[in-house]
Each structure stands twice: as C-alpha cells, then as structure tokens.
Design a protein around this motif. Structure first.
Motif, PDB file in Angstrom:
ATOM      1  N   GLU A  26       0.837  -1.210   0.000  1.00  0.00           N
ATOM      2  CA  GLU A  26       0.000   0.000   0.000  1.00  0.00           C
ATOM      3  C   GLU A  26       0.871   1.260   0.000  1.00  0.00           C
ATOM      4  O   GLU A  26       0.523   2.266  -0.611  1.00  0.00           O
ATOM      5  N   LEU A  27       1.996   1.205   0.704  1.00  0.00           N
ATOM      6  CA  LEU A  27       2.901   2.358   0.747  1.00  0.00           C
ATOM      7  C   LEU A  27       3.552   2.603  -0.607  1.00  0.00           C
ATOM      8  O   LEU A  27       3.858   3.744  -0.956  1.00  0.00           O
ATOM      9  N   LEU A  28       3.787   1.541  -1.360  1.00  0.00           N
ATOM     10  CA  LEU A  28       4.476   1.649  -2.649  1.00  0.00           C
ATOM     11  C   LEU A  28       3.510   1.814  -3.830  1.00  0.00           C
ATOM     12  O   LEU A  28       3.946   2.206  -4.916  1.00  0.00           O
ATOM     13  N   LYS A  29       2.247   1.528  -3.641  1.00  0.00           N
ATOM     14  CA  LYS A  29       1.262   1.594  -4.719  1.00  0.00           C
ATOM     15  C   LYS A  29       1.237   2.990  -5.340  1.00  0.00           C
ATOM     16  O   LYS A  29       1.150   3.995  -4.642  1.00  0.00           O
ATOM     17  N   VAL A  30       1.350   3.019  -6.674  1.00  0.00           N
ATOM     18  CA  VAL A  30       1.294   4.294  -7.394  1.00  0.00           C
ATOM     19  C   VAL A  30      -0.151   4.777  -7.380  1.00  0.00           C
ATOM     20  O   VAL A  30      -1.066   4.033  -7.723  1.00  0.00           O
ATOM     21  N   ARG A  31      -0.337   6.025  -6.966  1.00  0.00           N
ATOM     22  CA  ARG A  31      -1.669   6.589  -6.792  1.00  0.00           C
ATOM     23  C   ARG A  31      -1.869   7.798  -7.705  1.00  0.00           C
ATOM     24  O   ARG A  31      -0.909   8.336  -8.242  1.00  0.00           O
ATOM     25  N   THR A  32      -3.100   8.199  -7.839  1.00  0.00           N
ATOM     26  CA  THR A  32      -3.426   9.345  -8.679  1.00  0.00           C
ATOM     27  C   THR A  32      -2.960  10.628  -8.003  1.00  0.00           C
ATOM     28  O   THR A  32      -3.265  10.863  -6.826  1.00  0.00           O
ATOM     29  N   GLY A  33      -2.238  11.446  -8.735  1.00  0.00           N
ATOM     30  CA  GLY A  33      -1.731  12.709  -8.205  1.00  0.00           C
ATOM     31  C   GLY A  33      -0.372  12.528  -7.559  1.00  0.00           C
ATOM     32  O   GLY A  33       0.069  11.423  -7.281  1.00  0.00           O
ATOM     33  N   GLY A  34       0.300  13.617  -7.334  1.00  0.00           N
ATOM     34  CA  GLY A  34       1.581  13.563  -6.642  1.00  0.00           C
ATOM     35  C   GLY A  34       2.686  12.937  -7.477  1.00  0.00           C
ATOM     36  O   GLY A  34       2.613  12.886  -8.696  1.00  0.00           O
ATOM     37  N   VAL A  35       3.688  12.443  -6.787  1.00  0.00           N
ATOM     38  CA  VAL A  35       4.874  11.892  -7.451  1.00  0.00           C
ATOM     39  C   VAL A  35       4.840  10.378  -7.526  1.00  0.00           C
ATOM     40  O   VAL A  35       5.795   9.774  -7.995  1.00  0.00           O
ATOM     41  N   GLY A  36       3.786   9.775  -7.047  1.00  0.00           N
ATOM     42  CA  GLY A  36       3.709   8.317  -7.040  1.00  0.00           C
ATOM     43  C   GLY A  36       2.784   7.866  -5.944  1.00  0.00           C
ATOM     44  O   GLY A  36       1.596   8.110  -5.981  1.00  0.00           O
ATOM     45  N   HIS A  40       6.837   7.121  -1.730  1.00  0.00           N
ATOM     46  CA  HIS A  40       7.565   7.938  -2.694  1.00  0.00           C
ATOM     47  C   HIS A  40       7.345   9.423  -2.403  1.00  0.00           C
ATOM     48  O   HIS A  40       8.269  10.245  -2.535  1.00  0.00           O
ATOM     49  N   THR A  41       6.148   9.788  -1.965  1.00  0.00           N
ATOM     50  CA  THR A  41       5.858  11.183  -1.630  1.00  0.00           C
ATOM     51  C   THR A  41       6.669  11.627  -0.418  1.00  0.00           C
ATOM     52  O   THR A  41       7.232  12.734  -0.414  1.00  0.00           O
ATOM     53  N   LEU A  42       6.770  10.779   0.603  1.00  0.00           N
ATOM     54  CA  LEU A  42       7.594  11.130   1.766  1.00  0.00           C
ATOM     55  C   LEU A  42       9.065  11.293   1.361  1.00  0.00           C
ATOM     56  O   LEU A  42       9.738  12.238   1.791  1.00  0.00           O
ATOM     57  N   PHE A  43       9.558  10.394   0.523  1.00  0.00           N
ATOM     58  CA  PHE A  43      10.916  10.498  -0.020  1.00  0.00           C
ATOM     59  C   PHE A  43      11.081  11.833  -0.756  1.00  0.00           C
ATOM     60  O   PHE A  43      12.069  12.559  -0.554  1.00  0.00           O
ATOM     61  N   HIS A  44      10.121  12.170  -1.595  1.00  0.00           N
ATOM     62  CA  HIS A  44      10.156  13.397  -2.398  1.00  0.00           C
ATOM     63  C   HIS A  44      10.188  14.650  -1.506  1.00  0.00           C
ATOM     64  O   HIS A  44      10.962  15.575  -1.749  1.00  0.00           O
ATOM     65  N   GLU A 127       5.634  20.950   1.243  1.00  0.00           N
ATOM     66  CA  GLU A 127       5.361  19.823   2.122  1.00  0.00           C
ATOM     67  C   GLU A 127       3.901  19.811   2.557  1.00  0.00           C
ATOM     68  O   GLU A 127       3.263  18.749   2.569  1.00  0.00           O
ATOM     69  N   ILE A 128       3.346  20.961   2.897  1.00  0.00           N
ATOM     70  CA  ILE A 128       1.944  21.029   3.311  1.00  0.00           C
ATOM     71  C   ILE A 128       1.043  20.529   2.190  1.00  0.00           C
ATOM     72  O   ILE A 128       0.083  19.789   2.434  1.00  0.00           O
ATOM     73  N   HIS A 129       1.338  20.898   0.960  1.00  0.00           N
ATOM     74  CA  HIS A 129       0.584  20.428  -0.204  1.00  0.00           C
ATOM     75  C   HIS A 129       0.586  18.900  -0.262  1.00  0.00           C
ATOM     76  O   HIS A 129      -0.470  18.262  -0.402  1.00  0.00           O
ATOM     77  N   HIS A 130       1.763  18.306  -0.132  1.00  0.00           N
ATOM     78  CA  HIS A 130       1.857  16.850  -0.222  1.00  0.00           C
ATOM     79  C   HIS A 130       1.209  16.153   0.971  1.00  0.00           C
ATOM     80  O   HIS A 130       0.692  15.037   0.831  1.00  0.00           O
ATOM     81  N   MET A 131       1.203  16.795   2.135  1.00  0.00           N
ATOM     82  CA  MET A 131       0.527  16.201   3.286  1.00  0.00           C
ATOM     83  C   MET A 131      -0.974  16.075   3.009  1.00  0.00           C
ATOM     84  O   MET A 131      -1.616  15.120   3.444  1.00  0.00           O
ATOM     85  N   GLY A 132      -1.517  17.026   2.271  1.00  0.00           N
ATOM     86  CA  GLY A 132      -2.921  16.925   1.868  1.00  0.00           C
ATOM     87  C   GLY A 132      -3.152  15.717   0.980  1.00  0.00           C
ATOM     88  O   GLY A 132      -4.164  15.008   1.124  1.00  0.00           O
ATOM     89  N   GLN A 133      -2.226  15.461   0.062  1.00  0.00           N
ATOM     90  CA  GLN A 133      -2.347  14.272  -0.792  1.00  0.00           C
ATOM     91  C   GLN A 133      -2.288  12.997   0.037  1.00  0.00           C
ATOM     92  O   GLN A 133      -3.065  12.058  -0.189  1.00  0.00           O
ATOM     93  N   LEU A 134      -1.380  12.951   1.004  1.00  0.00           N
ATOM     94  CA  LEU A 134      -1.271  11.778   1.866  1.00  0.00           C
ATOM     95  C   LEU A 134      -2.584  11.537   2.614  1.00  0.00           C
ATOM     96  O   LEU A 134      -3.008  10.386   2.785  1.00  0.00           O
ATOM     97  N   SER A 135      -3.228  12.614   3.027  1.00  0.00           N
ATOM     98  CA  SER A 135      -4.498  12.484   3.743  1.00  0.00           C
ATOM     99  C   SER A 135      -5.575  11.860   2.869  1.00  0.00           C
ATOM    100  O   SER A 135      -6.344  11.000   3.326  1.00  0.00           O
ATOM    101  N   VAL A 136      -5.641  12.271   1.618  1.00  0.00           N
ATOM    102  CA  VAL A 136      -6.612  11.685   0.682  1.00  0.00           C
ATOM    103  C   VAL A 136      -6.319  10.206   0.494  1.00  0.00           C
ATOM    104  O   VAL A 136      -7.219   9.352   0.551  1.00  0.00           O
ATOM    105  N   TRP A 137      -5.057   9.861   0.280  1.00  0.00           N
ATOM    106  CA  TRP A 137      -4.681   8.469   0.070  1.00  0.00           C
ATOM    107  C   TRP A 137      -4.950   7.621   1.314  1.00  0.00           C
ATOM    108  O   TRP A 137      -5.327   6.456   1.211  1.00  0.00           O
ATOM    109  N   ALA A 138      -4.741   8.201   2.513  1.00  0.00           N
ATOM    110  CA  ALA A 138      -5.033   7.473   3.753  1.00  0.00           C
ATOM    111  C   ALA A 138      -6.501   7.073   3.787  1.00  0.00           C
ATOM    112  O   ALA A 138      -6.841   5.925   4.095  1.00  0.00           O
TER     113      ALA A 138
END
Length: 164
Positions: A26-36, A40-44, A127-138
């Motif tokens: 689930e952590l590695l699954k490529v998702r819609t939006g972001g860098v992957g 991968h988003t945390l790495f980015h 970073e705040i932008h990407h945290m929003g993406q992580l929230s959607v994916w969660a």
C-alpha cells in the motif's frame, strides 16, 4: 518560518509512525496525483527540502532515485541523514537571509531568480501540499489521516527545534 518547519517535521514524523501500520504494498502503490505513492511522496518531500537548501548554499544536490528507498526504514534513514543539515539552516535563519538572491540555470537555459525567503516559504508550502495528498490516500485505504492542525502541537514560543 521556524515554527512552520517545526510543524512540517512533526507532521512528517507522525506520517512515518502512521506508515508503520500500513502494508508495504500500500505504501508503494502508485496513486493518482503527486509523485507516485505514499512512500515515494515522503521520499520526495525530504529530497526537495534538503535539495533546495543545499542549492541556496551553492552545495551539491541529492541525485539518487526512489528505487533505493523502497521501505519505510530506508526513507527514515534518509530523513535522519538530511534533517540535521536542515535544522542547522533553519536555526541560523535571520532577516539578512530573507532577501538574498538565488539564481539557477534551468534545463531550458532560462535563469530562475528568487529570494531565499521565497524559496524557503516554497519548501514549507510544498510539504503542506503533499501532506494533503497523503491524507486523501489514507482515506482511500480506510485509515484515518494524520491531523494537519498546527494548534495544539506546542510550537509557538517553543525554545528548541524538533529533532527526530
């Protein structure tokens, strides 16, 4: 400025802990939006924060790909390696740094000219932008996301910078 970096680091650390209860696929699954995906988003986020600061200082950039960081442990190792340098930069931030000029030649030959203050704020907003993406994916995987609330984190008038 320092408060917002501290906020980002606290939220990032919360996401790292959150990841510990999520299957690696689930952590590695490529998702819609972001860098992957999530990892991968945390790495980015870590890469962008450190790379911009090094660029402003005229120091070499990080050139490794995510391929070598396919576990939460590896991404946390990268975080632990980079954060002390970022903490040093943020701790030393002062008004004189605000309007320093940064120029960079882009791949198309154009010259990027910005101030250190603008770039530093970009790092925070990025970073705040990407945290929003992580929230959607969660939510997509049925897990409660990490709170993005700055209030209640004990950041205002906090004497020391957070270390992992």
């Amino acid at each position: 400025m320092k408060t917002l970096f501290e906020y980002n680091w606290q939220v990032r650390d919360d996401w790292f802990r959150w990841c510990e209860d999520v299957p690696l696929d689930e952590l590695l699954k490529v998702r819609t939006g972001g860098v992957g995906g999530i990892l991968h988003t945390l790495f980015h986020i870590i890469d962008v924060e450190w790379s911009w600061i090094r660029a402003m200082q005229g120091r070499p950039d990080f050139q490794e790909s995510f391929d070598g960081y396919q576990s939460i442990a590896r991404v946390r190792e990268l975080e632990a390696a980079f954060r002390p340098e970022v903490i040093e930069f943020v701790s030393e931030w002062n008004e004189q740094m605000e309007n320093r000029i940064f120029q960079d030649t882009r791949p198309d030959g154009s010259i990027l000219t910005d101030t250190w203050g603008e770039i530093t704020r970009h790092i925070i907003a990025h970073e705040i932008h990407h945290m929003g993406q992580l929230s959607v994916w969660a939510r997509e995987i049925g897990k409660k996301p990490i709170s993005a609330n700055l209030i209640g984190r004990g950041l205002v008038n906090k004497p020391a910078i957070h270390k992992p």
